[in-house]
Enzyme design. Structure first.
Site, short mmCIF file in Angstrom:
data_model
loop_
_atom_site.label_atom_id
_atom_site.label_comp_id
_atom_site.label_asym_id
_atom_site.label_seq_id
_atom_site.Cartn_x
_atom_site.Cartn_y
_atom_site.Cartn_z
N LYS A 488 0.85 -1.21 0.00
CA LYS A 488 0.00 0.00 0.00
C LYS A 488 0.88 1.25 0.00
O LYS A 488 2.05 1.19 0.36
CB LYS A 488 -0.91 -0.03 1.23
CG LYS A 488 -0.13 -0.11 2.53
CD LYS A 488 -1.02 -0.42 3.72
CE LYS A 488 -0.24 -0.36 5.00
NZ LYS A 488 -0.94 -0.93 6.13
N ARG A 586 -10.23 0.48 14.39
CA ARG A 586 -10.14 1.26 13.16
C ARG A 586 -11.24 0.74 12.24
O ARG A 586 -12.31 1.30 12.18
CB ARG A 586 -8.74 1.12 12.55
CG ARG A 586 -8.50 1.98 11.34
CD ARG A 586 -7.04 1.99 10.89
NE ARG A 586 -6.53 0.66 10.52
CZ ARG A 586 -5.31 0.44 10.05
NH1 ARG A 586 -4.47 1.44 9.90
NH2 ARG A 586 -4.92 -0.78 9.75
N TYR A 715 13.70 32.05 5.08
CA TYR A 715 12.47 32.77 5.41
C TYR A 715 12.39 33.11 6.88
O TYR A 715 12.81 32.31 7.73
CB TYR A 715 11.26 31.89 5.07
CG TYR A 715 10.95 31.81 3.60
CD1 TYR A 715 10.72 32.97 2.86
CD2 TYR A 715 10.89 30.59 2.96
CE1 TYR A 715 10.43 32.89 1.50
CE2 TYR A 715 10.60 30.49 1.62
CZ TYR A 715 10.36 31.65 0.89
OH TYR A 715 10.07 31.57 -0.43
N MET A 764 10.20 25.35 0.26
CA MET A 764 9.42 24.35 -0.47
C MET A 764 10.31 23.39 -1.26
O MET A 764 10.11 22.18 -1.25
CB MET A 764 8.44 25.05 -1.42
CG MET A 764 7.45 24.11 -2.04
SD MET A 764 6.37 24.91 -3.23
CE MET A 764 5.28 25.83 -2.16
C1 LIG Z 1 -0.17 -1.69 6.98
C2 LIG Z 1 -0.75 -2.90 7.54
C3 LIG Z 1 0.06 -3.98 7.91
C4 LIG Z 1 1.56 -3.93 7.90
O1 LIG Z 1 2.05 -3.35 9.07
P1 LIG Z 1 3.64 -3.22 9.31
O2 LIG Z 1 3.76 -2.75 10.69
O3 LIG Z 1 4.11 -2.24 8.31
O4 LIG Z 1 4.19 -4.56 9.08
C5 LIG Z 1 -0.54 -5.15 8.29
N1 LIG Z 1 -1.89 -5.25 8.35
C6 LIG Z 1 -2.71 -4.23 8.04
C7 LIG Z 1 -4.18 -4.41 8.13
C8 LIG Z 1 -2.17 -3.01 7.62
O5 LIG Z 1 -2.98 -1.99 7.32
#
Ligand SMILES: *Cc1c(COP(=O)(O)O)cnc(C)c1O
Length: 821
Positions: A488, A586, A715, A764
């Site tokens: 991701k 979450r 700046y 920037m």
């Molecule tokens: C990002 C994520 C992981 C990976 O976590 P790491 O700490 O980077 O290994 C595993 N499971 C879910 C659901 C995630 O969103």
């Protein structure tokens, strides 16, 4: 690696194997990887047991056309006309075959070992001696228990010099390599701390390395390094060098930097001699001195040695993958060219799926040790055995042998200039282009023309490190436990298809992305692994189906939406994943919802539950271990209920990176490997060399300014030098991901080996560093983070964040360049 012919019956005798010869074949190529096979009809496949059992790949190799196998057990493989040679240890058999092969030739052989510099010294000696020798050497850094036999196997009757490096990581390894290489001349390179952990102490490591030289007539080494090992040197003659002790045969007593070169004066045979090295960095200087000593030890005159060393060219063993013009990908290997490295580069080209079309631009090959017609016949065979759609041959020899080649689209040019003139007509577009040339062809000109001009801030990604990190975690899980790689957010900032191609080729089981679009990009780049989407949007379900993505279902609303969508379109048994919230709070079904969920899943024919998973909130923190245990219990309760309702088994997974290391009892059927893949894991000590960050962020100096003490900088006039000094303005700012929080001395960067602080606010696109007292120039490289000098963890600490944020902040305008060795 085609230079030798053995009847398979002869091979059977040499390696003392059991089994039946059902058909006679001639062997000339050895394989250990079923994915990398060419010339299969004359190949011999060794089923080695490593992380994966080579026997699992016998069928694949057979399908590729291989008919001869060395195996540990069999012959339950029911494959017609195939020979199975049965041995106790296929690796030992391969080593024995290579040792036998070596014993048939009486060429001179130089053996090289040490902790650092082996490959550079080997390649440089090759450059230095190729004018008067026909040399065989290890391809790249093939110096392991497997690499050495494959290298030695290439010796043919025309070679009169072999240069082989040997690398070891623990005891009792060098013996075996010595028996295969059988060097008469030994060269010891720098001994550092690499691989210390494989040995009881330094002494044990050194003694193991010295095993390579036990039958040598002559050993070349650094006098200071073996002071305490005089009794352990078995070589009959020695040639020593030193930068401190005048007892050495070659005593370097004066060293001066002249522009980008390095001028050495030394005492040798009671006179003063000199040498100019075209490099000035410490490692190169030491490696060049080793080469200098070796040339003298071999009898070259100081004048001749100096003349050749002055022309040494840098050695790059790495392939560079970068973005090219017209949406091409460019693999740049424009520094060397021989059959073996061509094969390695073609394999890498073969791993790329992002474009349909694959192109090779190749120059004439020099010093192959083969007759021209034989060489180009082999080149043509190699190219036709790999999938190449377009071939551009550059050089008079390739032109002369044009008739050997039959690639769908092919073009030949007499030299690089002629090719560059026709660049427009060659119409490079949406293809992956491998550029491979001998140095004298100056293919870097082609690479400059085809690669997109890089903004001078780049994120370098080391794909070998990615692989070794993957293997590190694989070694921490039981065989059979699957790996889902988290890609991701552009693989935590490290890239899309480049990383995914590597993971797919090395057989992870699943990929995971956060959003549907990310999954679509992977599919468009030719990735066909199962892909889970953690946070699917109902508005884009069409794409989920079209691109065969697997959604994670985390709520009743989403389940309703997806089932409704499937019902409308007559879709049944679509693979989905259920996310359980066991305490992260979450996304996910909570434990009290599981009963209702089960009711909804009963008799539901629209989806098939592929997996059930949950996410740990604090797997890395021992102070929360009680809570993690609670999460584990809730997870087990949930998946048991779900599996009971479904009546079939699902894949169960809970652990992220830190969980893999800290919660081995909770691996279940799969683990989800995220940040560890990219080389960061708070649960692993930084000293564990098995885990390394894969990314380095580099930029450069745009301008250097003298500043008076008290003058203000940037700046808001936020920065000031206490006394007169110097600042460097570098090409990275908060829009590149170098956050404002790093300003005013909080952040540091590495310039010329020194960590220097920022001064004033980050702007920037730029920021300023205090480089007072340093000899820096415009264009000098600046390292923001890398694995050696300042790690991502350290940057995170400076501004009170976590490494995840540092990595994913590096903006998309920063070019990614991938390295592969
Ligand atoms: C990002 C994520 C992981 C990976 O976590 P790491 O700490 O980077 O290994 C595993 N499971 C879910 C659901 C995630 O969103």
């Amino acid at each position: 690696m085609h230079s030798n012919q053995y009847a398979i019956t002869e091979v059977k005798q040499i390696i003392n194997a059991g089994g039946q010869i059902v058909k006679e074949y001639t062997i000339n190529t050895l394989f250990t990887d079923s994915r990398r096979i060419n010339n299969p009809a004359e190949g011999l496949f060794f089923a080695l047991s490593g992380r994966r059992n080579g026997h699992e790949f016998v069928a694949e190799a057979y399908a590729a056309g291989v008919r001869n196998f060395v195996v540990e057990y069999g012959p339950e493989f029911n494959l017609p006309e195939a020979n199975f040679l049965i041995v106790d240890d296929p690796l030992a058999a391969m080593q024995a075959l290579a040792a036998y092969h070596r014993s048939r030739f009486d060429l001179q052989v130089i053996g090289i070992t040490g902790s650092n510099g082996k490959t550079i010294v080997k390649e440089w000696l090759y450059q230095l001696l190729a004018a008067d020798k026909n040399i065989v050497r290890n391809p790249k850094s093939y110096n392991s228990q497997i690499g050495v036999p494959l290298s030695v196997w290439q010796i043919n009757g025309r070679n009169d010099l072999g240069i082989f490096e040997a690398g070891i990581s623990t005891i009792n390894e060098m013996d075996k390599l010595e028996a295969i290489i059988k060097p008469q001349v030994g060269v010891l390179t720098h001994i550092g701390t690499a691989h210390d952990e494989g040995f009881k102490d330094r002494r044990e490591k050194m003694l193991e390395k010295l095993q390579l030289f036990r039958h040598c007539e002559k050993l070349i080494y650094n006098y200071d390094q073996l002071l305490n090992f005089q009794a352990d040197i078995k070589a009959r003659e020695t040639f020593t060098w030193s930068r401190k002790m005048n007892q050495a045969d070659l005593y370097v007593f004066s060293e001066t930097v002249i522009a980008k070169s390095y001028y050495l004066r030394a005492q040798y045979q009671k006179r003063e001699i000199e040498c100019l090295i075209p490099f000035a960095d410490e490692a190169s200087v030491e490696n060049a001195i080793i080469c200098w000593a070796t040339m003298l030890a071999l009898g070259y005159s100081p004048v001749e040695a100096d003349k050749r060393i002055e022309r040494l060219a840098p050695v790059s063993m790495r392939l560079e993958l970068k973005t090219g013009v017209n949406n091409c990908s460019v693999i740049d290997d424009s520094y060397n060219s021989d059959l073996q490295s061509l094969e390695i580069a073609l394999n890498f080209l073969g791993q790329q799926n992002q474009h349909q079309k694959k192109t090779l631009i190749l120059s004439d090959i020099y010093q192959s040790g083969l007759q021209q017609d034989e060489l180009y016949r082999q080149v043509a065979n190699l190219i036709s055995s790999k999938k190449v759609d377009k071939f551009v041959g550059v050089g008079e020899a390739l032109m002369a042998y044009e008739h050997f080649f039959n690639v769908a689209e092919q073009h030949f040019f007499k030299d690089t200039a002629a090719m560059l003139q026709q660049l427009r007509q060659l119409n490079f577009k949406e293809e992956t282009i491998l550029i491979k040339g001998s140095r004298s062809f100056e293919f870097e000109r082609i690479s400059r023309a085809l690669a997109q001009k890089a903004h001078e801030t780049i994120l370098e990604i080391n794909l070998n490190t990615l692989l070794s990190n993957l293997n590190f975690y694989k070694s921490k899980i039981e065989p059979g436990v699957k790996v889902m790689a988290m890609v991701k957010a552009f693989s935590y900032g490290s890239g899309t298809f480049e990383v995914a191609n590597m993971l797919q080729y090395n057989k992870v089981d699943y990929l995971a992305v956060a959003y549907i679009d990310e999954g679509v990009s992977l599919r468009q780049a030719g990735i066909n692994l199962p892909v889970i989407v953690l946070n699917p949007e109902a508005s884009a379900f069409d794409k989920v189906i079209e691109y065969k993505l697997e959604p994670a279902i985390y709520s009743f609303g989403l389940l309703d939406d997806f089932v409704g969508y499937a019902l409308d379109r007559n879709i049944s048994n679509y693979p989905v994943h259920l996310k359980i919230d066991t305490g992260m709070h979450r996304l996910g079904f909570e434990n009290h919802e599981i009963e209702t969920l089960c009711d909804m899943l009963e008799q539901n024919r629209y989806v098939r539950i592929q997996s059930v998973f949950s996410h740990l909130a604090a797997s890395e923190a021992s102070k929360h271990d009680g809570f993690t245990q609670t999460q584990i219990k809730r997870f087990e309760k949930a998946f048991k209920e779900i599996e009971k309702t479904l009546g079939y088994k699902v894949i169960k997974h809970l652990c992220n990176t830190a969980g893999i290391i800290r919660w081995p009892s909770a691996h279940y059927d799969m683990v989800r490997l995220g940040i560890g893949l990219y080389g960061v894991d708070s649960a692993v000590s930084i000293k564990e060399t098995d885990l390394q960050p894969i990314a380095s962020l580099k930029t450069s100096i745009a301008q250097v300014k003298k500043i008076k003490g008290g003058d203000t900088i940037s700046y808001g006039r936020s920065g000031k030098l206490k006394k007169d000094g110097k600042i460097a303005t570098v090409r990275i700012g908060y829009a590149d991901g170098y956050l404002r929080a790093f300003g005013n001395g909080i952040g540091k960067m590495l310039v010329k080996g020194t960590l220097v602080p920022t001064v004033g606010n980050i702007t920037m696109d730029m920021c300023m560093l205090d480089v007072s007292g340093l000899d820096v120039r415009e264009g000098d490289e600046v390292i923001v983070f890398d694995e050696q000098h300042q790690r991502i963890e350290e940057l995170a600490r400076q501004i009170g964040t976590i490494p995840y944020e540092i990595l994913t902040n590096v903006s998309q305008r920063v070019k990614r360049v991938y390295f592969y060795e």
